[in-house]
Design a protein around this motif. Structure first.
Motif, PDB file in Angstrom:
ATOM      1  N   ILE A  90       0.842  -1.206   0.000  1.00  0.00           N
ATOM      2  CA  ILE A  90       0.000   0.000   0.000  1.00  0.00           C
ATOM      3  C   ILE A  90       0.874   1.251   0.000  1.00  0.00           C
ATOM      4  O   ILE A  90       0.614   2.209  -0.738  1.00  0.00           O
ATOM      5  N   LYS A  91       1.930   1.224   0.797  1.00  0.00           N
ATOM      6  CA  LYS A  91       2.838   2.371   0.866  1.00  0.00           C
ATOM      7  C   LYS A  91       3.498   2.632  -0.482  1.00  0.00           C
ATOM      8  O   LYS A  91       3.650   3.786  -0.913  1.00  0.00           O
ATOM      9  N   ARG A  92       3.872   1.570  -1.187  1.00  0.00           N
ATOM     10  CA  ARG A  92       4.566   1.724  -2.463  1.00  0.00           C
ATOM     11  C   ARG A  92       3.627   2.109  -3.610  1.00  0.00           C
ATOM     12  O   ARG A  92       4.027   2.840  -4.517  1.00  0.00           O
ATOM     13  N   THR A  93       2.396   1.603  -3.589  1.00  0.00           N
ATOM     14  CA  THR A  93       1.508   1.788  -4.741  1.00  0.00           C
ATOM     15  C   THR A  93       0.322   2.702  -4.480  1.00  0.00           C
ATOM     16  O   THR A  93      -0.290   3.200  -5.434  1.00  0.00           O
ATOM     17  N   GLY A  94      -0.041   2.901  -3.200  1.00  0.00           N
ATOM     18  CA  GLY A  94      -1.230   3.695  -2.875  1.00  0.00           C
ATOM     19  C   GLY A  94      -2.525   3.010  -3.249  1.00  0.00           C
ATOM     20  O   GLY A  94      -3.591   3.641  -3.315  1.00  0.00           O
ATOM     21  N   SER A  95      -2.487   1.714  -3.476  1.00  0.00           N
ATOM     22  CA  SER A  95      -3.650   0.982  -3.968  1.00  0.00           C
ATOM     23  C   SER A  95      -4.729   0.824  -2.910  1.00  0.00           C
ATOM     24  O   SER A  95      -4.434   0.512  -1.753  1.00  0.00           O
ATOM     25  N   PRO A  96      -5.999   0.987  -3.287  1.00  0.00           N
ATOM     26  CA  PRO A  96      -7.087   0.531  -2.414  1.00  0.00           C
ATOM     27  C   PRO A  96      -7.071  -0.990  -2.357  1.00  0.00           C
ATOM     28  O   PRO A  96      -6.548  -1.661  -3.265  1.00  0.00           O
ATOM     29  N   VAL A  97      -7.641  -1.540  -1.292  1.00  0.00           N
ATOM     30  CA  VAL A  97      -7.626  -2.994  -1.091  1.00  0.00           C
ATOM     31  C   VAL A  97      -9.025  -3.465  -0.735  1.00  0.00           C
ATOM     32  O   VAL A  97      -9.707  -2.861   0.090  1.00  0.00           O
ATOM     33  N   ARG A  98      -9.418  -4.584  -1.347  1.00  0.00           N
ATOM     34  CA  ARG A  98     -10.683  -5.218  -0.994  1.00  0.00           C
ATOM     35  C   ARG A  98     -10.451  -6.698  -0.713  1.00  0.00           C
ATOM     36  O   ARG A  98      -9.620  -7.352  -1.335  1.00  0.00           O
ATOM     37  N   LYS A 103     -10.795  -6.908   7.828  1.00  0.00           N
ATOM     38  CA  LYS A 103      -9.508  -6.531   8.416  1.00  0.00           C
ATOM     39  C   LYS A 103      -8.558  -5.923   7.399  1.00  0.00           C
ATOM     40  O   LYS A 103      -7.732  -5.057   7.745  1.00  0.00           O
ATOM     41  N   PHE A 104      -8.657  -6.328   6.145  1.00  0.00           N
ATOM     42  CA  PHE A 104      -7.669  -5.923   5.151  1.00  0.00           C
ATOM     43  C   PHE A 104      -8.151  -4.789   4.240  1.00  0.00           C
ATOM     44  O   PHE A 104      -7.404  -4.371   3.352  1.00  0.00           O
ATOM     45  N   LEU A 105      -9.348  -4.280   4.457  1.00  0.00           N
ATOM     46  CA  LEU A 105      -9.870  -3.221   3.598  1.00  0.00           C
ATOM     47  C   LEU A 105      -9.038  -1.957   3.731  1.00  0.00           C
ATOM     48  O   LEU A 105      -8.600  -1.588   4.820  1.00  0.00           O
ATOM     49  N   ARG A 106      -8.884  -1.275   2.604  1.00  0.00           N
ATOM     50  CA  ARG A 106      -8.178   0.007   2.601  1.00  0.00           C
ATOM     51  C   ARG A 106      -8.837   0.893   1.552  1.00  0.00           C
ATOM     52  O   ARG A 106      -9.010   0.468   0.402  1.00  0.00           O
ATOM     53  N   ASP A 107      -9.244   2.102   1.940  1.00  0.00           N
ATOM     54  CA  ASP A 107      -9.969   3.018   1.064  1.00  0.00           C
ATOM     55  C   ASP A 107     -11.257   2.384   0.541  1.00  0.00           C
ATOM     56  O   ASP A 107     -11.698   2.662  -0.582  1.00  0.00           O
ATOM     57  N   SER A 108     -11.842   1.528   1.349  1.00  0.00           N
ATOM     58  CA  SER A 108     -13.121   0.903   1.033  1.00  0.00           C
ATOM     59  C   SER A 108     -13.727   0.389   2.330  1.00  0.00           C
ATOM     60  O   SER A 108     -12.992  -0.039   3.229  1.00  0.00           O
ATOM     61  N   ASP A 109     -15.041   0.443   2.430  1.00  0.00           N
ATOM     62  CA  ASP A 109     -15.708  -0.135   3.600  1.00  0.00           C
ATOM     63  C   ASP A 109     -16.588  -1.307   3.196  1.00  0.00           C
ATOM     64  O   ASP A 109     -17.440  -1.751   3.959  1.00  0.00           O
ATOM     65  N   ARG A 110     -16.365  -1.846   1.986  1.00  0.00           N
ATOM     66  CA  ARG A 110     -17.187  -2.928   1.455  1.00  0.00           C
ATOM     67  C   ARG A 110     -16.385  -4.210   1.319  1.00  0.00           C
ATOM     68  O   ARG A 110     -15.542  -4.335   0.412  1.00  0.00           O
ATOM     69  N   LEU A 112     -15.715  -7.941   0.055  1.00  0.00           N
ATOM     70  CA  LEU A 112     -16.108  -8.601  -1.184  1.00  0.00           C
ATOM     71  C   LEU A 112     -17.374  -9.422  -0.971  1.00  0.00           C
ATOM     72  O   LEU A 112     -17.526 -10.095   0.050  1.00  0.00           O
ATOM     73  N   GLU A 113     -18.253  -9.383  -1.946  1.00  0.00           N
ATOM     74  CA  GLU A 113     -19.516 -10.109  -1.867  1.00  0.00           C
ATOM     75  C   GLU A 113     -19.622 -11.123  -2.994  1.00  0.00           C
ATOM     76  O   GLU A 113     -19.237 -10.837  -4.136  1.00  0.00           O
ATOM     77  N   ASP A 114     -20.129 -12.290  -2.680  1.00  0.00           N
ATOM     78  CA  ASP A 114     -20.298 -13.336  -3.679  1.00  0.00           C
ATOM     79  C   ASP A 114     -21.160 -12.835  -4.835  1.00  0.00           C
ATOM     80  O   ASP A 114     -22.242 -12.286  -4.628  1.00  0.00           O
ATOM     81  N   GLY A 115     -20.663 -13.000  -6.033  1.00  0.00           N
ATOM     82  CA  GLY A 115     -21.427 -12.649  -7.216  1.00  0.00           C
ATOM     83  C   GLY A 115     -21.224 -11.240  -7.724  1.00  0.00           C
ATOM     84  O   GLY A 115     -21.638 -10.928  -8.853  1.00  0.00           O
ATOM     85  N   GLU A 116     -20.588 -10.383  -6.939  1.00  0.00           N
ATOM     86  CA  GLU A 116     -20.395  -9.016  -7.428  1.00  0.00           C
ATOM     87  C   GLU A 116     -19.381  -8.995  -8.563  1.00  0.00           C
ATOM     88  O   GLU A 116     -18.492  -9.842  -8.653  1.00  0.00           O
ATOM     89  N   VAL A 117     -19.534  -8.032  -9.437  1.00  0.00           N
ATOM     90  CA  VAL A 117     -18.618  -7.868 -10.563  1.00  0.00           C
ATOM     91  C   VAL A 117     -17.840  -6.574 -10.381  1.00  0.00           C
ATOM     92  O   VAL A 117     -18.431  -5.496 -10.258  1.00  0.00           O
ATOM     93  N   ILE A 118     -16.532  -6.696 -10.321  1.00  0.00           N
ATOM     94  CA  ILE A 118     -15.639  -5.558 -10.146  1.00  0.00           C
ATOM     95  C   ILE A 118     -15.148  -5.119 -11.518  1.00  0.00           C
ATOM     96  O   ILE A 118     -14.676  -5.946 -12.306  1.00  0.00           O
ATOM     97  N   GLU A 119     -15.253  -3.844 -11.797  1.00  0.00           N
ATOM     98  CA  GLU A 119     -14.718  -3.301 -13.041  1.00  0.00           C
ATOM     99  C   GLU A 119     -13.514  -2.441 -12.715  1.00  0.00           C
ATOM    100  O   GLU A 119     -13.623  -1.441 -12.008  1.00  0.00           O
ATOM    101  N   ALA A 120     -12.355  -2.868 -13.187  1.00  0.00           N
ATOM    102  CA  ALA A 120     -11.109  -2.145 -12.912  1.00  0.00           C
ATOM    103  C   ALA A 120     -10.068  -2.561 -13.937  1.00  0.00           C
ATOM    104  O   ALA A 120     -10.066  -3.702 -14.415  1.00  0.00           O
ATOM    105  N   ALA A 121      -9.183  -1.641 -14.291  1.00  0.00           N
ATOM    106  CA  ALA A 121      -8.064  -1.904 -15.203  1.00  0.00           C
ATOM    107  C   ALA A 121      -8.522  -2.550 -16.503  1.00  0.00           C
ATOM    108  O   ALA A 121      -7.844  -3.425 -17.050  1.00  0.00           O
TER     109      ALA A 121
END
Length: 260
Positions: A90-98, A103-110, A112-121
């Motif tokens: 996170i320090k090197r890339t500034g990436s949000p985390v899901r 416990k591991f969330l960063r820049d997100s309060d959600r 991961l949910e079964d069946g959700e579709v993430i659109e990124a990159a």
């Protein structure tokens, strides 16, 4: 010449959208090491990183060097060989985390949910809940591949974490991966990739059923109340004793499954 597994800290292209960076942390439980997957759609400058891996400065720095801008980091499950390098990543890339585990969330309060579709990159990534190895285990489904974390490995079999994994969940997850993996490559968190995820999932199911038959036979010989390690000594007599503690976890899960 194409790079072949294992290739430590070399970015190896596996599918048109997935490359892997293998951490130099081989061991009994990590096999050749932890595979950090870097996903990128055609023409995208950004990427998605799956499982930054262990607390290994050289590995985390190599991710930052080779991946380019990281739009999102995804976690398959909580184990330290997948998550211990997260702070530096996170320090090197500034990436949000899901992740499924909050416990591991960063820049997100959600989570991961079964069946959700993430659109990124430039990608669509479907989240598939695959508990069993651990309660929080998830897989990620792409158009041409499935990233299975530790739920399916590139070689050998998966240990059921006795703290919250169950064999009933695991077998149900295998059925889901047979369906989701049809016609797709298998991209595991440890070991080499495979061309057919569904075929490997079917092999895993057959192996688990074989082990259950062996445990049933052991109980007939040892008594129905036999303790896990006693069953391990009987069923895993031909396996390196260094692996018996891990086998004990799986046997405990098998006994819980049979006795329930």
């Amino acid at each position: 010449m194409a790079i072949a597994h294992p290739a430590y800290e070399q970015l190896r292209q596996v599918t048109p959208t997935a490359s892997v960076l293998l951490a130099d942390n081989p061991g009994k439980m990590t096999l050749d090491g932890t595979n950090t997957w870097i996903l990128r759609g055609t023409g995208s400058a950004e990427c998605v990183v799956v499982d930054p891996g262990p607390r290994n400065k050289a590995h985390i720095d190599k991710i930052a060097e080779l991946a380019g801008p990281v739009a999102l980091t995804l976690i398959t499950h909580r184990h330290f060989d997948h998550t211990a390098g997260l702070k530096r990543h996170i320090k090197r890339t500034g990436s949000p985390v899901r992740s499924a585990d909050p416990k591991f969330l960063r820049d997100s309060d959600r989570p991961l949910e079964d069946g959700e579709v993430i659109e990124a990159a430039g990608l669509q990534i479907r989240v598939l809940a695959t508990p069993g190895h651990t309660k929080d285990s998830v897989s990620f489904v792409l158009d041409d591949a499935v990233l299975t974390g530790d739920t399916i490995l590139g070689r050998g079999t998966t240990v059921i974490d006795a703290s919250d994994g169950t064999l009933a969940d695991y077998l149900a997850s295998m059925d889901r991966l047979v369906e989701a993996g049809a016609g797709k490559a298998l991209l595991p968190a440890h070991g080499p990739d495979h061309a057919d995820a569904a075929a490997v999932a079917k092999m895993y199911i057959a192996h688990r059923q074989q082990r259950l038959d062996q445990v049933r036979a052991a109980l007939d010989t040892l008594g129905q109340d036999a303790k896990p390690m006693k069953v391990v000594r009987h069923v895993y007599a031909d396996v390196d004793k260094k692996l018996w503690p891990a086998a004990r976890q799986s046997v405990k899960a098998q006994l819980d499954y049979l006795r329930s």
